[in-house]
Design a protein around this motif. Sequence first.
Motif, mmCIF file in Angstrom:
data_model
loop_
_atom_site.group_PDB
_atom_site.id
_atom_site.type_symbol
_atom_site.label_atom_id
_atom_site.label_comp_id
_atom_site.label_asym_id
_atom_site.label_seq_id
_atom_site.Cartn_x
_atom_site.Cartn_y
_atom_site.Cartn_z
ATOM 1 N N MET A 1 0.846 -1.275 0.194
ATOM 2 C CA MET A 1 -0.120 0.134 0.051
ATOM 3 C C MET A 1 0.759 1.454 0.017
ATOM 4 S SD MET A 1 -2.709 1.760 0.048
ATOM 5 C CE MET A 1 -4.274 0.640 0.361
ATOM 6 N N LEU A 2 2.045 1.069 0.625
ATOM 7 C CA LEU A 2 2.879 2.300 0.891
ATOM 8 C C LEU A 2 3.475 2.597 -0.302
ATOM 9 C CD1 LEU A 2 4.503 2.049 4.421
ATOM 10 C CD2 LEU A 2 2.570 3.478 3.648
ATOM 11 N N ASP A 3 3.912 1.683 -1.143
ATOM 12 C CA ASP A 3 4.353 1.841 -2.378
ATOM 13 C C ASP A 3 3.504 2.547 -3.524
ATOM 14 O OD1 ASP A 3 6.750 0.770 -1.804
ATOM 15 O OD2 ASP A 3 6.081 -1.361 -2.545
ATOM 16 N N LEU A 4 1.899 1.889 -3.323
ATOM 17 C CA LEU A 4 1.190 2.723 -4.170
ATOM 18 C C LEU A 4 0.840 4.031 -3.628
ATOM 19 C CD1 LEU A 4 -1.269 2.203 -6.336
ATOM 20 C CD2 LEU A 4 -2.730 1.412 -4.479
ATOM 21 N N ILE A 5 0.922 4.525 -2.636
ATOM 22 C CA ILE A 5 0.743 5.769 -2.107
ATOM 23 C C ILE A 5 1.962 6.731 -2.790
ATOM 24 C CG2 ILE A 5 0.899 7.361 -0.376
ATOM 25 C CD1 ILE A 5 -0.673 5.255 1.267
ATOM 26 N N GLU A 6 3.081 5.969 -2.682
ATOM 27 C CA GLU A 6 4.300 6.684 -3.361
ATOM 28 C C GLU A 6 4.308 6.899 -4.784
ATOM 29 O OE1 GLU A 6 7.642 8.895 -3.224
ATOM 30 O OE2 GLU A 6 6.672 8.229 -1.641
ATOM 31 N N THR A 7 3.708 5.894 -5.206
ATOM 32 C CA THR A 7 3.747 5.988 -6.943
ATOM 33 C C THR A 7 2.816 7.304 -7.139
ATOM 34 O OG1 THR A 7 3.996 3.872 -7.184
ATOM 35 C CG2 THR A 7 2.768 4.910 -8.995
ATOM 36 N N LYS A 8 1.593 7.238 -6.551
ATOM 37 C CA LYS A 8 0.660 8.259 -6.660
ATOM 38 C C LYS A 8 1.144 9.863 -6.388
ATOM 39 C CE LYS A 8 -3.099 7.495 -7.979
ATOM 40 N NZ LYS A 8 -3.535 7.699 -9.249
ATOM 41 N N GLU A 32 -7.648 10.936 -5.529
ATOM 42 C CA GLU A 32 -7.278 9.752 -5.356
ATOM 43 C C GLU A 32 -5.951 9.331 -4.196
ATOM 44 O OE1 GLU A 32 -6.074 8.961 -9.110
ATOM 45 O OE2 GLU A 32 -8.161 8.949 -10.025
ATOM 46 N N LEU A 33 -5.119 10.106 -4.109
ATOM 47 C CA LEU A 33 -4.241 10.205 -3.069
ATOM 48 C C LEU A 33 -4.637 10.189 -1.801
ATOM 49 C CD1 LEU A 33 -0.935 9.769 -2.307
ATOM 50 C CD2 LEU A 33 -0.883 12.352 -2.623
ATOM 51 N N ASP A 34 -5.509 11.082 -1.562
ATOM 52 C CA ASP A 34 -6.247 11.014 -0.263
ATOM 53 C C ASP A 34 -6.768 10.075 0.121
ATOM 54 O OD1 ASP A 34 -5.069 13.915 -0.035
ATOM 55 O OD2 ASP A 34 -7.205 14.830 -0.439
ATOM 56 N N GLU A 35 -7.578 9.311 -0.743
ATOM 57 C CA GLU A 35 -8.267 8.166 -0.437
ATOM 58 C C GLU A 35 -7.335 7.354 -0.175
ATOM 59 O OE1 GLU A 35 -11.007 7.689 -4.124
ATOM 60 O OE2 GLU A 35 -12.044 9.367 -3.554
ATOM 61 N N LEU A 36 -6.377 6.946 -0.839
ATOM 62 C CA LEU A 36 -5.326 6.006 -0.660
ATOM 63 C C LEU A 36 -4.863 6.046 0.835
ATOM 64 C CD1 LEU A 36 -3.308 5.676 -3.695
ATOM 65 C CD2 LEU A 36 -4.896 3.858 -3.002
ATOM 66 N N ILE A 37 -4.452 7.279 0.986
ATOM 67 C CA ILE A 37 -3.771 7.667 2.601
ATOM 68 C C ILE A 37 -4.855 7.309 3.481
ATOM 69 C CG2 ILE A 37 -2.840 9.254 4.099
ATOM 70 C CD1 ILE A 37 -1.823 10.744 1.384
ATOM 71 N N LEU A 38 -6.163 7.612 3.408
ATOM 72 C CA LEU A 38 -7.250 7.624 4.434
ATOM 73 C C LEU A 38 -7.603 5.910 4.491
ATOM 74 C CD1 LEU A 38 -9.661 10.196 3.507
ATOM 75 C CD2 LEU A 38 -8.311 10.050 5.931
ATOM 76 N N TYR A 39 -7.254 5.024 3.430
ATOM 77 C CA TYR A 39 -7.735 3.844 3.593
ATOM 78 C C TYR A 39 -6.516 3.065 4.302
ATOM 79 C CZ TYR A 39 -8.198 -0.978 1.715
ATOM 80 O OH TYR A 39 -8.258 -2.319 1.574
ATOM 81 N N HIS A 40 -5.480 3.604 3.874
ATOM 82 C CA HIS A 40 -4.075 3.034 4.729
ATOM 83 C C HIS A 40 -4.287 3.181 6.016
ATOM 84 C CE1 HIS A 40 -0.173 1.676 5.227
ATOM 85 N NE2 HIS A 40 0.253 2.580 5.806
ATOM 86 N N LEU A 45 -5.099 1.408 11.858
ATOM 87 C CA LEU A 45 -5.990 1.473 13.114
ATOM 88 C C LEU A 45 -6.787 0.194 13.341
ATOM 89 C CD1 LEU A 45 -7.702 5.133 12.999
ATOM 90 C CD2 LEU A 45 -5.801 4.224 14.599
ATOM 91 N N SER A 46 -7.182 -0.474 12.483
ATOM 92 C CA SER A 46 -8.146 -1.605 12.532
ATOM 93 C C SER A 46 -6.974 -2.687 13.020
ATOM 94 C CB SER A 46 -8.604 -1.909 10.980
ATOM 95 O OG SER A 46 -9.337 -3.281 11.210
ATOM 96 N N ASN A 47 -5.870 -2.859 12.365
ATOM 97 C CA ASN A 47 -4.852 -3.716 12.697
ATOM 98 C C ASN A 47 -4.466 -3.486 14.133
ATOM 99 O OD1 ASN A 47 -5.170 -5.097 10.104
ATOM 100 N ND2 ASN A 47 -3.388 -4.142 9.379
ATOM 101 N N GLU A 48 -4.147 -2.252 14.449
ATOM 102 C CA GLU A 48 -3.712 -2.174 15.889
ATOM 103 C C GLU A 48 -4.879 -2.552 16.895
ATOM 104 O OE1 GLU A 48 -2.673 2.011 16.494
ATOM 105 O OE2 GLU A 48 -1.163 1.774 14.752
#
Length: 54
Positions: A1-8, A32-40, A45-48
């Motif tokens: 996911m972080l790679d996708l954010i960096e690419t965007k 689109e970048l904002d959505e990716l960051i929020l999703y990440h 948070l869910s994983n924590e």
Amino acid sequence: MLDLIETKRKELHFIAFKYGLSSRRVIRCSQELDELILYHQINDLSNERTQIVS
């Protein structure tokens, strides 16, 4: 996911330079970048929470 954010982010920088900051392409890419960051962030948070409960 972080790679996708960096690419965007790189894509956003490129099209902002090419078309100007107020172009529709830049605005769409920024959204689109904002959505990716929020999703990440939501997934993190869910994983924590899952780890805390376990």
